[in-house]
Design a protein around this motif. Structure first.
Motif, PDB file in Angstrom:
ATOM      1  N   THR A 726      -6.177-104.717  64.708  1.00  0.00           N
ATOM      2  CA  THR A 726      -6.445-104.697  63.267  1.00  0.00           C
ATOM      3  C   THR A 726      -6.925-106.080  62.850  1.00  0.00           C
ATOM      4  O   THR A 726      -6.177-106.857  62.257  1.00  0.00           O
ATOM      5  N   PRO A 727      -8.148-106.442  63.209  1.00  0.00           N
ATOM      6  CA  PRO A 727      -8.640-107.783  62.893  1.00  0.00           C
ATOM      7  C   PRO A 727      -8.659-108.040  61.394  1.00  0.00           C
ATOM      8  O   PRO A 727      -8.842-107.132  60.590  1.00  0.00           O
ATOM      9  N   SER A 728      -8.467-109.304  61.040  1.00  0.00           N
ATOM     10  CA  SER A 728      -8.395-109.695  59.635  1.00  0.00           C
ATOM     11  C   SER A 728      -9.797-109.878  59.069  1.00  0.00           C
ATOM     12  O   SER A 728     -10.643-110.512  59.684  1.00  0.00           O
ATOM     13  N   TYR A 729     -10.028-109.327  57.871  1.00  0.00           N
ATOM     14  CA  TYR A 729     -11.320-109.476  57.217  1.00  0.00           C
ATOM     15  C   TYR A 729     -11.097-109.926  55.776  1.00  0.00           C
ATOM     16  O   TYR A 729     -10.069-109.627  55.157  1.00  0.00           O
ATOM     17  N   SER A 730     -12.084-110.619  55.260  1.00  0.00           N
ATOM     18  CA  SER A 730     -12.053-111.031  53.855  1.00  0.00           C
ATOM     19  C   SER A 730     -13.390-110.641  53.235  1.00  0.00           C
ATOM     20  O   SER A 730     -14.319-111.446  53.176  1.00  0.00           O
ATOM     21  N   PRO A 731     -13.515-109.375  52.812  1.00  0.00           N
ATOM     22  CA  PRO A 731     -14.812-108.898  52.300  1.00  0.00           C
ATOM     23  C   PRO A 731     -15.291-109.708  51.109  1.00  0.00           C
ATOM     24  O   PRO A 731     -14.512-110.397  50.445  1.00  0.00           O
ATOM     25  N   PRO A 732     -16.583-109.648  50.819  1.00  0.00           N
ATOM     26  CA  PRO A 732     -17.162-110.514  49.788  1.00  0.00           C
ATOM     27  C   PRO A 732     -16.701-110.153  48.376  1.00  0.00           C
ATOM     28  O   PRO A 732     -16.333-109.025  48.087  1.00  0.00           O
ATOM     29  N   ARG A 733     -16.786-111.128  47.512  1.00  0.00           N
ATOM     30  CA  ARG A 733     -16.317-111.023  46.134  1.00  0.00           C
ATOM     31  C   ARG A 733     -17.516-110.897  45.204  1.00  0.00           C
ATOM     32  O   ARG A 733     -18.457-111.689  45.285  1.00  0.00           O
ATOM     33  N   PHE A 734     -17.492-109.901  44.345  1.00  0.00           N
ATOM     34  CA  PHE A 734     -18.519-109.742  43.311  1.00  0.00           C
ATOM     35  C   PHE A 734     -17.992-110.383  42.021  1.00  0.00           C
ATOM     36  O   PHE A 734     -16.826-110.191  41.651  1.00  0.00           O
ATOM     37  N   ALA A 735     -18.873-111.133  41.355  1.00  0.00           N
ATOM     38  CA  ALA A 735     -18.452-111.808  40.121  1.00  0.00           C
ATOM     39  C   ALA A 735     -19.512-111.662  39.043  1.00  0.00           C
ATOM     40  O   ALA A 735     -19.839-112.596  38.323  1.00  0.00           O
ATOM     41  N   ILE A 894     -13.691 -86.048  53.670  1.00  0.00           N
ATOM     42  CA  ILE A 894     -13.147 -87.215  52.975  1.00  0.00           C
ATOM     43  C   ILE A 894     -11.768 -87.561  53.529  1.00  0.00           C
ATOM     44  O   ILE A 894     -11.448 -88.731  53.772  1.00  0.00           O
ATOM     45  N   VAL A 895     -10.948 -86.536  53.754  1.00  0.00           N
ATOM     46  CA  VAL A 895      -9.616 -86.754  54.322  1.00  0.00           C
ATOM     47  C   VAL A 895      -9.730 -87.389  55.703  1.00  0.00           C
ATOM     48  O   VAL A 895      -9.023 -88.355  56.038  1.00  0.00           O
ATOM     49  N   GLN A 896     -10.657 -86.885  56.538  1.00  0.00           N
ATOM     50  CA  GLN A 896     -10.820 -87.404  57.898  1.00  0.00           C
ATOM     51  C   GLN A 896     -11.279 -88.861  57.893  1.00  0.00           C
ATOM     52  O   GLN A 896     -10.802 -89.687  58.679  1.00  0.00           O
ATOM     53  N   LEU A 897     -12.206 -89.182  56.996  1.00  0.00           N
ATOM     54  CA  LEU A 897     -12.693 -90.563  56.903  1.00  0.00           C
ATOM     55  C   LEU A 897     -11.541 -91.513  56.598  1.00  0.00           C
ATOM     56  O   LEU A 897     -11.428 -92.600  57.181  1.00  0.00           O
ATOM     57  N   HIS A 898     -10.694 -91.109  55.669  1.00  0.00           N
ATOM     58  CA  HIS A 898      -9.578 -91.973  55.289  1.00  0.00           C
ATOM     59  C   HIS A 898      -8.603 -92.137  56.457  1.00  0.00           C
ATOM     60  O   HIS A 898      -8.096 -93.233  56.711  1.00  0.00           O
ATOM     61  N   ALA A 903      -5.789 -96.844  57.131  1.00  0.00           N
ATOM     62  CA  ALA A 903      -5.401 -97.669  55.984  1.00  0.00           C
ATOM     63  C   ALA A 903      -3.897 -97.605  55.765  1.00  0.00           C
ATOM     64  O   ALA A 903      -3.267 -96.559  55.910  1.00  0.00           O
ATOM     65  N   GLY A 904      -3.341 -98.741  55.387  1.00  0.00           N
ATOM     66  CA  GLY A 904      -1.921 -98.794  55.079  1.00  0.00           C
ATOM     67  C   GLY A 904      -1.492-100.203  54.755  1.00  0.00           C
ATOM     68  O   GLY A 904      -1.965-101.169  55.367  1.00  0.00           O
ATOM     69  N   ASP A 905      -0.600-100.348  53.794  1.00  0.00           N
ATOM     70  CA  ASP A 905      -0.104-101.668  53.384  1.00  0.00           C
ATOM     71  C   ASP A 905      -1.249-102.625  53.071  1.00  0.00           C
ATOM     72  O   ASP A 905      -1.240-103.802  53.469  1.00  0.00           O
TER      73      ASP A 905
END
Length: 981
Positions: A726-735, A894-898, A903-905
């Motif tokens: 579960t590599p750590s990511y910091s997706p980009p910020r929109f402002a 949609i359920v399968q994609l999730h 995803a969790g925590d």
């Protein structure tokens, strides 16, 4: 001109008498001293003082008295003697030679090896051992296709028991379409390919269709077009019966030549001088590039060393003075006529739009001082007319999209038109074209356009012509020139090309001055080998692929670059001219760029088409598809020794400087690939990841020492987020700034899937923020599908999903769940005709369902991430990914994609999510999570390449900055990436 006697002084030089006694105004000497801008200027170091010039004028007025009476040495004009220079080796026909006898008969693999070994044995040297298979496959890949082999390909080849595995590898690489890309780039250096000019104006560029010539060269090399036909087509395909309009891009060799700016306010003679400089360039690229002769040196005088007279120069220059650089369509007149009504219709609509805009501008002026009621009426008129503009613009877009051949494809060519400068009026000149009127040039004395001598008929170089050279009679003479160049009797063409191929394989040619086979060039290191290869090259239909195969299958080519060789080799042959081992070679700019991209897994192998900016970090194609500018050459290409595209390049210099390493260390491009490499090698434990990175970059496993050094460095970063699963990511910020993308033909049934994280309090604004919008920005009422998070409006909806159709229809639907700020949510929007559904976190029960007919044209593919089409209430927060599909999702999908995203925590496995998304074949997918900052171009991970454009300012940096990324970046900048053994 000689001045050592009275007789010589009066006789003058090549330009005639230097003085006319009693007439200073007619004396060339006085004209020269006055520094005539269109004539000679002497002395060359600077103009003499006015009083000194006045003394010379007075002396000539006096009759030029000269007290010297002694007998002077006889003044003898030495005529140019071509016969005395014909015996030079390169002007003799090449001959095939039998393989010389050698002692080590087991070493040669082919005929060329005997010539190399005989030279080595004569000097008491022995060849190096054969390179191992892992070295050979890497060498062959870079050599033939300019790309590295994968680790799996290396291991498979190394373990292949087939004794003919190497031969099969060479054949596979020669059949690869990427072979043409690699070897076309070599040729483009020779012909100084570029897509613009240095000082551009209305008469000299740029060349927006230049890429067609580049793509033609790639295709011709892939097809193994015989080299003689390859040259004939580039010089005169329009004269050939066997080629058609689709072959016109071949004429780019001359059609893309450098052109100088023509300022038409200059004097006629000055502008003719500009054209004369351009003829010199054409003569130079043909003579040095194809013949290995410095014919352009004879523009001002007979060649000092080679059998090339000034007449030879002007005979060739006349060919290029008889043609015009222009463009021609690649489709027939009938095809053009068929689509012309559509272009006429668009032109009429454009004119109507221009007229409406003029009217609106006038109304706005009137509106300023109008009464309130009048202002409102004008405002309504402006809205109506603005909507009409949008309607007409949509019509134009539809006409263009539905009309095959609407845009007429053209190529840069030369045509049979003499180009002349003629007076327009008292202050300006004009450029006039005279079709089918070839021009024989005068021999301009000392190259000066203002001192024409005898006229020289267009013809080929005398020393390369059997018998008396015959004038060219077929138009400009381009076809006759091409035929003379590729004639088997021509002793240079095959030799020069074989030598270039050898140079591009070994790093240095058999003749190490590849564009100068004349007296001032180098002698061949292996003259019989060069001749033998040249003869067999012609015998084998001038086939480049056969030549490659012979060279690469030789024992000479297969030698190791390191290992035990003769102890005295470095003393006897320090430059390895005798080839006792293979030369380690530095990758050129293109191969290095492509290797770094391949290492990051982001290399786009799409072939052909428009060029891009290689200095942009988002450029992901092979470097051959970079735009080549004479005006402003790419910083990256300059840093890695790309040749000057304004002139013919005989080869590339190779430098290794600290600046190059600093450039890559600070390069946004390299940083981005480091991030991607760290991401794609994120599986496994510490040892496995280190091994995976080395295998990807270098095609080998790391040594024990390399593993130890890596571990010592990487163990400094031991946090829970280092779990490779579960590599750590910091997706980009929109402002507030959006990303715009275009996905055509989505239709009225589509789905869009996101990961979002809102950062604003949900009660601070009427609308907390829209994070998706489909609709035209030109729509005054913001018609479209807009999805965001509600705020204080509508009532009791703060923090819930909000779907809105625009200010005209004003339909909206609100979700059930309140989205907590600073928390990640998986959101899916589905439109299925008139029905709209919204889903949250993979719940099969929709957050909202409603009926809302599309308030926009279903053909519109204008999309926005992080904002609405009219920029109202743009999003503030993070978006990790967005995918769009041209169909309606089912709840089960949609359920399968999730579930696939794990995803969790507040964590998500975006790598698995991306895999699942791509398996569903989206119309576009933007994996924004890959970097923590928004770049100017947002990558579409699908083959459709529908990249988004960020409207804000893009910072430069790693995005995701951790020790794994830094480690990958360090290895990307290592010498092992830059050299091949």
């Amino acid at each position: 001109m000689q001045l050592d006697s009275k007789e010589a002084l009066h006789l003058g030089g090549d330009s005639g008498a230097s003085i006319v006694p009693g007439k200073p105004e007619e004396s060339l000497l006085i004209e020269t001293l006055h520094y005539d801008p269109l004539g000679y200027q002497m002395p060359p170091k600077g103009k003499l003082p006015a009083e000194v010039i006045a003394d010379f004028e007075k002396w000539i007025e006096m009759g030029a008295p000269d007290p010297r009476t002694e007998d002077a040495p006889q003044v003898v004009r030495k005529d140019f003697d071509i016969d005395s220079r014909r015996d030079f080796w390169s002007f003799q026909p090449p001959h095939a030679y039998p393989a010389p006898e050698v002692k080590e008969n087991d070493w040669p693999h082919g005929k060329l090896d005997y010539f190399v070994l005989a030279k080595l044995e004569a000097e008491g040297l022995t060849p190096a051992p054969a390179a191992d298979r892992r070295t050979l496959i890497r060498r062959a890949y870079f050599d033939l296709v300019g790309l590295p082999p994968t680790y799996a390909e290396i291991e498979q080849f190394a373990a292949d028991p087939d004794p003919h595995a190497y031969e099969k590898l060479i054949d596979k690489l020669l059949d690869s379409p990427h072979y043409g890309e690699r070897w076309a780039r070599h040729w483009l250096d020779v012909v100084r390919y570029a897509e613009d000019n240095v000082n551009m104006g209305p008469h000299n560029g740029p060349y927006p269709n230049a890429y067609r010539y580049r793509d033609w060269v790639v295709a011709a090399i892939n097809q193994d077009v015989p080299y003689d036909q390859f040259l004939r087509r580039q010089l005169a395909t329009d004269f050939l019966d066997q080629t058609g309009r689709d072959d016109l891009p071949a004429l780019g060799l001359i059609g893309l030549s450098p052109q100088n700016h023509k300022e038409l306010m200059l004097a006629q003679i000055s502008l003719e001088g500009v054209y004369a400089d351009e003829w010199e360039d054409r003569v130079d690229v043909v003579s040095r590039g194809l013949l290995g002769l410095t014919v352009a040196c004879a523009r001002c005088h007979d060649h000092k060393y080679d059998p090339i007279a000034a007449k030879d120069y002007y005979a060739l220059a006349g060919v290029f003075a008889s043609v015009r650089q222009t463009t021609q369509p690649l489709i027939s007149d009938e095809e053009i006529a068929e689509s012309q009504p559509a272009r006429d219709e668009v032109a009429a609509l454009d004119a109507e739009i221009t007229a409406i805009k003029t009217t609106i501008k006038e109304w706005k002026t009137d509106q300023t001082n109008a009464a309130p009621t009048k202002k409102l009426a004008i405002e309504n008129q402006i809205k109506e007319q603005t909507a009409l503009i949008a309607e007409k613009a949509a019509q134009i877009k539809q006409i263009k999209a539905s009309t095959p051949g609407f845009v007429i494809p053209v190529a840069d060519v030369v045509t049979e038109e003499q180009v002349r400068i003629e007076p327009l009026n008292e202050t300006h000149q004009q450029i006039v074209f005279h079709p089918n009127q070839p021009r024989d040039l005068p021999l301009f004395i000392r190259g000066n356009i203002s001192t024409p001598g005898e006229t020289v008929r267009r013809r080929f170089v005398e020393v390369l012509t059997p018998g008396e050279p015959q004038p060219f009679e077929n138009g400009s003479g381009r076809l006759e020139l091409a035929d003379a160049i590729v004639a088997r009797e021509n002793p240079l063409t095959a030799r020069v090309l074989v030598n270039r191929i050898w140079m591009w394989h070994f790093g240095e040619g058999l003749v190490d001055t590849p564009s100068n086979f004349g007296a001032t060039g180098s002698a061949p290191s292996h003259p019989q080998l060069l001749d033998d290869l040249a003869v067999r090259f012609m015998d084998q239909r001038w086939s480049l692929k056969r030549l490659h195969r012979e060279i690469m299958l030789s024992a000479t080519y297969r030698q190791a670059s390191e290992g035990p060789t003769s102890p005295i080799a470095t003393e006897i042959d320090p430059e390895n001219r005798l080839l006792s081992h293979f030369n380690r070679q530095r990758l050129d700019a293109e191969s290095y760029h492509d290797s770094v991209l391949a290492a990051g897994g982001g290399l786009d192998l799409t072939m052909g088409g428009l060029s891009g900016d290689i200095d942009e970090p988002q450029f992901r194609r092979r470097a051959i598809y970079a735009k080549i500018s004479r005006k402003s050459l790419s910083q990256y290409l300059q840093m890695y020794d790309f040749p000057d595209p304004t002139i013919h390049a005989e080869g590339r210099v190779e430098t290794m400087t600290a600046l190059q390493q600093l450039f890559m260390m600070n390069s946004p491009f390299a940083k981005r690939q480091a991030v991607r490499l760290a991401q794609q090698t994120s599986a496994g434990d510490l040892d496995a990841r280190i091994a995976s990175i080395h295998q990807t970059l270098f095609g080998r496993n790391p040594t024990a020492e390399e593993v130890a050094v890596a571990k010592q460095y990487l163990r400094r970063e031991q946090t829970p987020t280092d779990n490779p699963s579960t590599p750590s990511y910091s997706p980009p910020r929109f402002a507030g700034a959006r990303v715009r993308a275009d996905v055509p033909n989505l239709g009225a049934a589509y789905s869009v899937d996101f990961w979002i994280r809102n950062e604003l309090p949900v009660t601070d604004r009427p609308i907390t923020g829209y994070f998706f919008s489909r609709g035209e920005s030109a729509s005054i009422s913001a018609d479209g599908d807009h999805l965001g998070i509600a705020g204080t409006s509508p009532a009791n909806s703060a923090g819930k999903l909000l779907f809105f159709t625009g200010n005209r229809d004003k339909r909206h639907f609100v979700g059930r769940t309140t989205l907590t700020p600073d928390q990640w949510y998986h959101v899916t929007l589905v439109r299925d005709g008139d029905q709209v559904r919204g889903y949250l976190n993979g719940d099969p029960e929709p957050e909202f369902v409603g009926s809302a007919p599309a308030s926009f044209d279903a053909k519109i593919g204008e999309l926005y991430l992080g904002g609405r089409s009219d920029r109202f209430a743009n999003f503030h927060g993070q978006i990790a990914a967005m995918a769009i599909f041209d169909r309606a999702f089912t709840a089960a999908e949609i359920v399968q994609l999730h579930q696939d995203s794990k995803a969790g925590d507040d964590t998500t496995n975006y790598v698995d999510y991306s895999t699942s998304i791509l398996d569903l074949t989206p119309a576009a997918y933007w994996p924004l999570y890959e970097t923590s900052s928004l770049a100017a171009t947002i990558r579409d991970a699908t083959a459709h390449q529908r990249h988004g454009q960020y409207e804000g300012k893009s910072p430069v940096g790693y995005g995701q900055n951790n020790l794994w990324v830094l480690y990958c970046h360090a290895l990307l900048c290592s010498n092992e990436m830059l050299f091949v053994d």
